[in-house]
Design an enzyme around this catalytic site. Sequence first.
Site, PDB file in Angstrom:
ATOM      1  N   LYS A  16      -8.152   8.412   0.540  1.00 45.27           N
ATOM      2  CA  LYS A  16      -7.023   9.186   0.546  1.00 45.27           C
ATOM      3  C   LYS A  16      -6.111   7.787   0.598  1.00 45.27           C
ATOM      4  O   LYS A  16      -5.678   7.174  -0.786  1.00 45.27           O
ATOM      5  CB  LYS A  16      -6.269   9.249   2.351  1.00 45.27           C
ATOM      6  CG  LYS A  16      -6.538  10.499   2.514  1.00 45.27           C
ATOM      7  CD  LYS A  16      -6.330  11.196   3.586  1.00 45.27           C
ATOM      8  CE  LYS A  16      -6.978  10.990   5.061  1.00 45.27           C
ATOM      9  NZ  LYS A  16      -6.274  12.487   6.191  1.00 45.27           N
ATOM     10  N   GLY A  17      -6.256   6.551   1.201  1.00 49.43           N
ATOM     11  CA  GLY A  17      -5.516   5.361   0.674  1.00 49.43           C
ATOM     12  C   GLY A  17      -5.111   4.238   1.965  1.00 49.43           C
ATOM     13  O   GLY A  17      -4.703   4.703   2.978  1.00 49.43           O
ATOM     14  N   ASN A  41     -15.449   0.791   0.840  1.00 50.15           N
ATOM     15  CA  ASN A  41     -16.035  -0.913   0.897  1.00 50.15           C
ATOM     16  C   ASN A  41     -15.306  -1.103   1.899  1.00 50.15           C
ATOM     17  O   ASN A  41     -13.711  -1.552   2.604  1.00 50.15           O
ATOM     18  CB  ASN A  41     -15.430  -1.259   0.553  1.00 50.15           C
ATOM     19  CG  ASN A  41     -16.253  -2.864   0.314  1.00 50.15           C
ATOM     20  OD1 ASN A  41     -16.322  -2.984   1.423  1.00 50.15           O
ATOM     21  ND2 ASN A  41     -16.563  -3.616  -1.041  1.00 50.15           N
ATOM     22  N   LYS A  48     -15.803  -3.625   3.808  1.00 52.73           N
ATOM     23  CA  LYS A  48     -15.966  -5.123   4.148  1.00 52.73           C
ATOM     24  C   LYS A  48     -13.700  -5.232   4.043  1.00 52.73           C
ATOM     25  O   LYS A  48     -13.493  -6.174   3.955  1.00 52.73           O
ATOM     26  CB  LYS A  48     -16.417  -5.438   3.588  1.00 52.73           C
ATOM     27  CG  LYS A  48     -16.718  -7.236   3.685  1.00 52.73           C
ATOM     28  CD  LYS A  48     -17.968  -8.193   3.078  1.00 52.73           C
ATOM     29  CE  LYS A  48     -17.356  -9.497   3.576  1.00 52.73           C
ATOM     30  NZ  LYS A  48     -19.111 -10.256   2.673  1.00 52.73           N
ATOM     31  N   THR A  49     -13.766  -4.899   2.664  1.00 53.79           N
ATOM     32  CA  THR A  49     -12.481  -5.237   1.649  1.00 53.79           C
ATOM     33  C   THR A  49     -11.151  -3.928   2.535  1.00 53.79           C
ATOM     34  O   THR A  49     -10.241  -4.356   2.858  1.00 53.79           O
ATOM     35  CB  THR A  49     -12.406  -4.656   0.477  1.00 53.79           C
ATOM     36  OG1 THR A  49     -13.034  -3.455  -0.569  1.00 53.79           O
ATOM     37  CG2 THR A  49     -13.530  -5.998  -0.594  1.00 53.79           C
ATOM     38  N   ARG A 107     -12.699   8.552   2.981  1.00 50.50           N
ATOM     39  CA  ARG A 107     -13.747   8.255   2.584  1.00 50.50           C
ATOM     40  C   ARG A 107     -12.916   6.541   2.453  1.00 50.50           C
ATOM     41  O   ARG A 107     -12.218   6.375   2.022  1.00 50.50           O
ATOM     42  CB  ARG A 107     -14.540   8.894   1.158  1.00 50.50           C
ATOM     43  CG  ARG A 107     -15.464   8.468   1.669  1.00 50.50           C
ATOM     44  CD  ARG A 107     -16.477   9.045   0.166  1.00 50.50           C
ATOM     45  NE  ARG A 107     -17.752   8.910  -0.197  1.00 50.50           N
ATOM     46  CZ  ARG A 107     -18.192   9.373  -1.499  1.00 50.50           C
ATOM     47  NH1 ARG A 107     -17.146   9.597  -2.215  1.00 50.50           N
ATOM     48  NH2 ARG A 107     -19.288   8.216  -1.553  1.00 50.50           N
ATOM     49  N   PHE A 156       2.624  -7.315  -2.793  1.00 57.05           N
ATOM     50  CA  PHE A 156       3.326  -6.291  -1.519  1.00 57.05           C
ATOM     51  C   PHE A 156       4.361  -5.765  -1.940  1.00 57.05           C
ATOM     52  O   PHE A 156       4.596  -5.526  -1.599  1.00 57.05           O
ATOM     53  CB  PHE A 156       3.559  -7.855  -0.829  1.00 57.05           C
ATOM     54  CG  PHE A 156       2.520  -8.047  -0.223  1.00 57.05           C
ATOM     55  CD1 PHE A 156       1.204  -7.953   0.341  1.00 57.05           C
ATOM     56  CD2 PHE A 156       3.109 -10.100  -0.385  1.00 57.05           C
ATOM     57  CE1 PHE A 156       0.804  -8.668   1.596  1.00 57.05           C
ATOM     58  CE2 PHE A 156       1.806 -10.544   0.053  1.00 57.05           C
ATOM     59  CZ  PHE A 156       0.298 -10.141   1.513  1.00 57.05           C
ATOM     60  N   GLU A 196      -0.720   0.612   3.008  1.00 51.74           N
ATOM     61  CA  GLU A 196       0.394   0.605   3.691  1.00 51.74           C
ATOM     62  C   GLU A 196       0.670   0.886   5.087  1.00 51.74           C
ATOM     63  O   GLU A 196       0.580   0.479   5.344  1.00 51.74           O
ATOM     64  CB  GLU A 196       1.727   1.901   2.559  1.00 51.74           C
ATOM     65  CG  GLU A 196       0.877   2.276   1.517  1.00 51.74           C
ATOM     66  CD  GLU A 196       1.909   1.057  -0.205  1.00 51.74           C
ATOM     67  OE1 GLU A 196       2.803   0.063   0.385  1.00 51.74           O
ATOM     68  OE2 GLU A 196       1.472   0.679  -0.595  1.00 51.74           O
TER      69      GLU A 196
END
Lengths: 741, 328
Positions: free
Chosen positions: A703-704, A633, A635-636, A630, A242, A707
């Site tokens: 993107k990300g 995965n 699931k993760t 986009r 983290f 956070e």
Amino acid sequence: MNAIIGQPVSRVDGPAKVTGHATYAAEFDLPGLAYAAMVLATIPRGHVRSIDRAAAEAAPGVLAVMTHEDAPRLPYKQIAQRPQVDAQSGEQLHVLQDDQVRFNGEPVAVVVAETLEQAVHAAELVRVEYARSPAVTIFDAKQGRPPSEGNAKAGRVPELGRGDVEGAMREAPVQVEARYVHPREHHNAIEPHVTIAHWEGENLTLYDKTQWVDNDRKEIAHVFGMEEERIRVVSPFVGGAFGSALRTWPHVTLAVMAAKRVRRPVRLELTRRQLYMAVGFRPHSEQHLRLGADKEGRLVALEHDVIQQVGRYEEYAETALSPTSHLYQCDNLRARYRLVEMDTNSPCPMRAPGVVTGVLGLEMAMDELAAELGMDPLELRLRNYAEQDQQKGLPWSSKELRACYETAAERFGWARRKPEPRSMREGGMLIGYGMATAIYHSDRSGGSASVALTGNGMAVVRSASSDMGPGTYTSMTQVAAETLGLPVDHVRFELGDTNLPYAPVHGGSITMASLGNAVVAACRAVQTKLTSLARAAQQGPFAGLAEDAVVAREGGLGRADGSGPVVPYAELLRQHNLGWVEAEGSAQPGEETKKYSSAAFGAIFVEVRVDELLGTVRVPRMIGAYDVGRVINPKTARSQCIGGMVGGLGMALEERAEWDARFGKVMNANLAEYLVPVNADVAEMEAIFVPNDDRNFNPLGVKGLAEVAICGVAPAIANAVWHATGRRIRELPITPERLLG
Amino acid sequence: MQPFTYAPVADAAGAAARALAGAQFIAGGTDMLQLLQENVLQPGELADLNGLGLAGIGEEPDGALRLGALTRLQEAADHPLLRERCPVATEALAATASPMVRHMATLGGNLLQRTRCLYFRDVSTPCNKRQPGSGCSALEGENRHNAILGGSEHCIAVQPSDFPVALVALDAEVLLRGAEGAERWVPVESFHRLPGDTPEIETVMRPGDVILAIRIPSHAMRWRSHYVKVRDRASFAWALCSAAVALRLDGEGRVAEMRVAAGGVATKPWRLVRVEQELLGHRMDRDRVRLAAVWASEGAVARPGNAYKAPLLQHTVERALLEIGGLA
């Protein structure tokens, strides 16, 4: 072959983790391994008057006791361009280099012994006499000062804004003003920080818990004045971090010094209690907001001050003003960021550093404004929707926040919300609905990867990245498998070793946007290399063909015109008597940062049940919809998002360091008293990803999402508590004493 | 952690002898290991009681229940007789710690669990309980976990266990075996001591004493009972406050017998006699319950960090009474 990107592939490292085959830093069992234990200062400021080490040195199994009196003087060379994960001004802690005590918990000695128990016992026998100096241990917001130039240059600016706030505020018919407090929080990953240092001649290997092996190597090279090439850092698995393992902490230096002293590999693992002093934390913050709006709810003036604590020997600062600068359309804005120096260990990034803080204040204040206007909180957000990044004056590379609001609100049943607080009840409990917006800026950084295609049909993809939990192993495997046209189980991704191609920091939600594109580039490079080999060959299906006549598809090469069979990579390697072929690729941010502003967005809706008599809050439902570009995965990605929700739930209702100013110390430094959510706290949680593919930001379109998932959760809960009870609890966490008070 | 030797003992006499020679007992170890790791305790020897064969729950001829000291918390929580006749006990046990802890921790050990006071657990700070005469850091420190009842100027540490609170409501007793072999029964209500000026002495146990069993008397089998626990999260957290109630109504629906106790707020499991008096002989209704519960915090000494516990205690007792009275 079906698309692999976008499939809910189970973690490729899952079996190794659940069967104990994954080797974490503490578990590298080197021959002759010795164990170190630290002695930490027990005063907040002053100096060491004397150290009696006789009893420790005489204790069974002890190999060495090292203090500032006999520790080697280290060069601590400056890094030309300080990595963003470090404090941007001041000096990092120079451990055991002098008799000064800068904070309660600063290491004053390290003991090395044959066993962990012997080391711990001997450390307890070291007697230290201190001379105490006056210390600053009380957070006083009035003492706030702007961050230094170093931090300002790194984007942690003291002030930002636009327009005429005072003038607009005077004219604003509707205003709210509030102050919010958020206490110091600690990461509390399951895996404690640990380093094994192993010298072989002049070469050093570190088995370390880190989110960035390449920087770990660089930091230690500078601390010891060594060539980076002499250091290898190995970190294949990280048990959660983290942000706490972004930078290199003093205990790593201690382990390296200790190993040098005893001429054996040395393991130094922090105890849970030491984790509250020897690594960083999310700093205590107070913030003050004034919002002015017209009668239709359009923001006309926005003022936001964020004040955070900081250590005194170095200056760690955050981008706490970033969300206020661009989350909503508002022509008149002034935001200020101030730091209050205290005698404490240095804070550091913790999931969505600064941004989660800024979003907390802004989104709680927006809820107060909605109440003042008599307007639905969601409607207020829509009326102030930012069509562009007003602060940067740039369009968004993509923004599907409207879809997030709509999807999550629909799924949640927001329309059932009765506007009046205290108007919803069920079985004697007060029910509250609350919502908030989430945002986290999307960044990229340069990185590289290599791909080797082997004769047995496997592809081995390598990069010095990290996987602290999000599923880097899995998602990078998918990216490579899809690009190469191979099944997932024919691709192996390796990470966490400085011997591998350079990777950027595994933090700030940048890993996929940065490294994912490097993996694609490396896959393309190895395909090109194999194509060239096949075309240049004397014989074979592609011998002598033009460059554009051969294409990679379906796990092999074929003719561009579609004629003839696809020849698998492995078969081509055999035909050319090659064991393997390997190529590297890299990716870095480009012109897009000048053309666009990029961010991930989310909308969080929560239901709370408040037992008014007992002052307890439970969260039966939490639904978030996210625009993260986009999704590689789902699931993760879902795991990341519900993990962020759980983190936000802890932030809202449970987490707090109980700081005793007399000692300058966190007193509840263990997991029995510093509470984080348990299973029983977590009920229904749903993460929905709205369709998006942000090719403006990067070729993969991601993107990300690490956070953004924690942002907005705590304010949504606090807003729901208001809706349930009519009480604005402006200091987190919302515990019984605050609801009964 | 100081090096120690490990000595399994086969019987209570052996345990007593080890204790008199300076050993500390270990049974489930769920608290002892923390105390060792944090260097709060430095025994030279750990005497392991697990071979004493004191586990199990049985019914005595008069209908009382006898619970062996080494019975694991989970075993007791799941025990059909206890669940049926003494719900306050099994509710308190089920609300204790986590399943993993409950499968290790023993009933006897739970009576002796040490305080969670932040200063007792951090050896770098003064604490009269850990180091007599060094001072109490909690009085002016971080004391949201600390006691509002039963404290002294030397100590305001809470006895943190849930189960003994239920036992006080059930009028239970503890069977102790003295160093010389004599057995004696001690009411749970008087088992723990007030800190006074000797906070390091927490119970009436004498050197060499071993807890053999707990007995819940037959008259408690006729009572209805209930436990309410308030904590910072939904599970695996210490009580900020808890209330245990046990009562019998007469044929007219009036309270004929009643015992009420509180946890999380006092230096020992705290019997609320005044609350009982307010209700004895009366029918329970909402107003009477509310007015009675106000007496729960009588005598409370609040500090900035724990002042909330006074209203919380009243409310917790009120909730427990409302629920057991079918008024919730």
